[in-house]
Design a protein around this motif. Structure first.
Motif, short mmCIF file in Angstrom:
data_model
loop_
_atom_site.label_atom_id
_atom_site.label_comp_id
_atom_site.label_asym_id
_atom_site.label_seq_id
_atom_site.Cartn_x
_atom_site.Cartn_y
_atom_site.Cartn_z
N LEU A 231 0.85 -1.18 0.00
CA LEU A 231 0.00 0.00 0.00
C LEU A 231 0.89 1.24 0.00
O LEU A 231 2.07 1.16 0.38
CB LEU A 231 -0.91 -0.01 1.24
CG LEU A 231 -1.94 -1.14 1.24
CD1 LEU A 231 -2.61 -1.24 2.60
CD2 LEU A 231 -2.97 -0.94 0.15
N PRO A 232 0.36 2.39 -0.45
CA PRO A 232 1.19 3.59 -0.46
C PRO A 232 1.75 3.90 0.93
O PRO A 232 1.10 3.59 1.94
CB PRO A 232 0.22 4.69 -0.91
CG PRO A 232 -0.85 3.96 -1.65
CD PRO A 232 -0.98 2.62 -1.00
N LYS A 233 2.94 4.46 0.97
CA LYS A 233 3.57 4.79 2.25
C LYS A 233 2.59 5.63 3.09
O LYS A 233 1.96 6.56 2.58
CB LYS A 233 4.87 5.57 2.01
CG LYS A 233 5.96 4.64 1.51
CD LYS A 233 7.28 5.32 1.28
CE LYS A 233 8.27 4.27 0.81
NZ LYS A 233 9.25 4.68 -0.14
N GLY A 234 2.42 5.27 4.36
CA GLY A 234 1.54 6.02 5.26
C GLY A 234 0.11 5.52 5.26
O GLY A 234 -0.71 6.00 6.03
N VAL A 235 -0.23 4.54 4.40
CA VAL A 235 -1.60 3.99 4.37
C VAL A 235 -1.58 2.61 5.02
O VAL A 235 -0.82 1.73 4.61
CB VAL A 235 -2.11 3.90 2.91
CG1 VAL A 235 -3.44 3.19 2.84
CG2 VAL A 235 -2.21 5.29 2.29
N ALA A 236 -2.43 2.39 6.05
CA ALA A 236 -2.31 1.17 6.87
C ALA A 236 -3.08 -0.02 6.32
O ALA A 236 -2.68 -1.16 6.50
CB ALA A 236 -2.77 1.46 8.29
N ASN A 237 -4.23 0.22 5.68
CA ASN A 237 -5.03 -0.93 5.22
C ASN A 237 -5.86 -0.53 3.99
O ASN A 237 -5.87 0.62 3.57
CB ASN A 237 -5.93 -1.46 6.34
CG ASN A 237 -6.84 -0.39 6.90
OD1 ASN A 237 -7.40 0.42 6.14
ND2 ASN A 237 -6.98 -0.34 8.22
N ILE A 238 -6.58 -1.55 3.46
CA ILE A 238 -7.31 -1.35 2.21
C ILE A 238 -8.38 -0.27 2.35
O ILE A 238 -8.63 0.51 1.43
CB ILE A 238 -7.97 -2.68 1.77
CG1 ILE A 238 -6.89 -3.62 1.22
CG2 ILE A 238 -9.08 -2.50 0.79
CD1 ILE A 238 -6.45 -3.32 -0.19
N GLU A 239 -9.03 -0.21 3.54
CA GLU A 239 -10.08 0.78 3.76
C GLU A 239 -9.53 2.19 3.57
O GLU A 239 -10.11 3.02 2.84
CB GLU A 239 -10.63 0.60 5.17
CG GLU A 239 -11.98 1.25 5.38
CD GLU A 239 -12.50 0.89 6.77
OE1 GLU A 239 -11.69 0.83 7.72
OE2 GLU A 239 -13.72 0.69 6.89
N GLU A 240 -8.40 2.44 4.21
CA GLU A 240 -7.76 3.77 4.07
C GLU A 240 -7.36 4.03 2.63
O GLU A 240 -7.46 5.13 2.11
CB GLU A 240 -6.49 3.84 4.94
CG GLU A 240 -6.76 4.11 6.39
CD GLU A 240 -5.45 4.30 7.16
OE1 GLU A 240 -4.43 4.72 6.57
OE2 GLU A 240 -5.45 4.02 8.37
N SER A 244 -8.56 6.96 0.13
CA SER A 244 -7.63 7.90 -0.50
C SER A 244 -7.86 7.94 -2.01
O SER A 244 -7.75 8.98 -2.65
CB SER A 244 -6.18 7.55 -0.17
OG SER A 244 -5.77 6.44 -0.90
N LEU A 245 -8.26 6.78 -2.60
CA LEU A 245 -8.54 6.76 -4.04
C LEU A 245 -9.76 7.62 -4.34
O LEU A 245 -9.78 8.38 -5.31
CB LEU A 245 -8.80 5.34 -4.52
CG LEU A 245 -7.60 4.41 -4.69
CD1 LEU A 245 -8.06 3.06 -5.22
CD2 LEU A 245 -6.57 5.02 -5.63
N LYS A 246 -10.83 7.48 -3.50
CA LYS A 246 -12.06 8.25 -3.69
C LYS A 246 -11.79 9.74 -3.59
O LYS A 246 -12.27 10.53 -4.39
CB LYS A 246 -13.13 7.82 -2.66
CG LYS A 246 -13.87 6.61 -3.10
CD LYS A 246 -15.24 6.49 -2.44
CE LYS A 246 -15.81 5.11 -2.73
NZ LYS A 246 -15.74 4.19 -1.59
#
Ligand SMILES: N[C@@H](CCC(=O)N[C@@H](CS)C(=O)NCC(=O)O)C(=O)O
Length: 250
Positions: A231-240, A244-246
């Motif tokens: 996942l992108p640096k600083g993003v902990a899980n798929i939900e986050e 971030s994509l939205k």
């Protein structure tokens, strides 16, 4: 056949499956190049035109005009086409079929179960203990199968088939390399009850092909600003990540 043109390997850098193929290509010394793209584009063109199933890796071989996806098929193709000196395979009836058996176990057993283990243990935003337990137990069961078989081999021949390394052994490396993350244990404890698997794995990750493959992975991950879990640096899980994509679309 001696390839003159580089094989194109389509991949998204985080997941283990693509590195199974890259490692075999590196071992064989075949020229290749990456088509590296973002995981969120795996089910979109242009990749979906290469693999309608939208999963990496896929290869395009301009030497033969063949496009292939599914690592089991790709590895068997690479071996049949580019391993004339039998560096990674046997052509004897028994050993050939045993190699296919182990590769099949990897793609139908280790890959899916370890993959689901990664999903429920690391990526899934909701932690479901029964799902984590199921897949971690299955992961350990599969390591146990490998352990029993390797332990039964003579001390100087601890490979899955015959007395030397084959593509069957190599196919297990990328997922086994992540067992610590999948079980949530320190790296030096990941094969705690599986000493023969540990020794076998350590022999394979010390080979130049794997070291080079992982250098490429680090570079391609970095190019996309990705952290170790993909996942992108600083993003902990798929939900986050989805959030971030939205936000990016707004
Ligand atoms: N059976 C496939 C599995 C490939 C696979 O699952 N790849 C993952 C990355 S490691 C993927 O592309 N996942 C995309 C998705 O889940 O939509 C193979 O062996 O090639």
């Amino acid at each position: 056949m001696t390839p003159t043109k580089a094989i194109r390997v389509w991949l998204t850098p985080p997941g283990p499956n693509s590195w199974k193929v890259v490692n075999v290509i590196e071992e064989l010394g075949v020229p290749y190049e990456f088509v590296s793209f973002k995981f969120e584009h795996v089910k979109s063109p242009p990749f979906i035109n290469i693999n309608p199933n939208g999963r990496v890796p896929a290869i395009e071989d301009p030497n033969t005009d063949i496009t292939l996806w599914e690592t089991g098929a790709i590895i068997q193709y690479l071996i049949s086409q580019y391993d004339p000196n039998k560096l990674l395979h046997y052509d004897t009836l028994k050993e050939h079929n045993l190699c296919i058996q182990w590769l099949s176990f990897q793609i139908s057993g280790q890959g899916p179960y370890f993959g689901q283990c990664g999903w429920f243990s690391v990526l899934h935003p909701e932690k479901i203990p029964s799902a984590i337990e199921r897949y971690q137990n299955e992961l350990k069961r599969i390591l146990g199968v490998l352990e029993t078989v390797l332990a039964s081999r003579p001390a100087d021949q601890q490979w899955l088939v015959g007395d030397r390394i084959t593509f069957a052994d190599l196919s297990f490396v990328p997922y086994n390399d992540r067992v610590d993350v999948l079980l949530g244990v320190p790296a030096d404890k990941k094969f705690e009850s599986f000493p023969h698997v540990k020794a076998w794995h350590e022999k394979m990750i010390a080979r130049p092909a794997w070291i080079k493959s992982m250098e490429h992975r680090a570079r391609l991950m970095d190019e996309q600003g990705l952290d170790w879990h993909g996942l992108p640096k600083g993003v902990a899980n798929i939900e986050e990540f989805e959030k971030s994509l939205k936000q990016g679309e707004e």
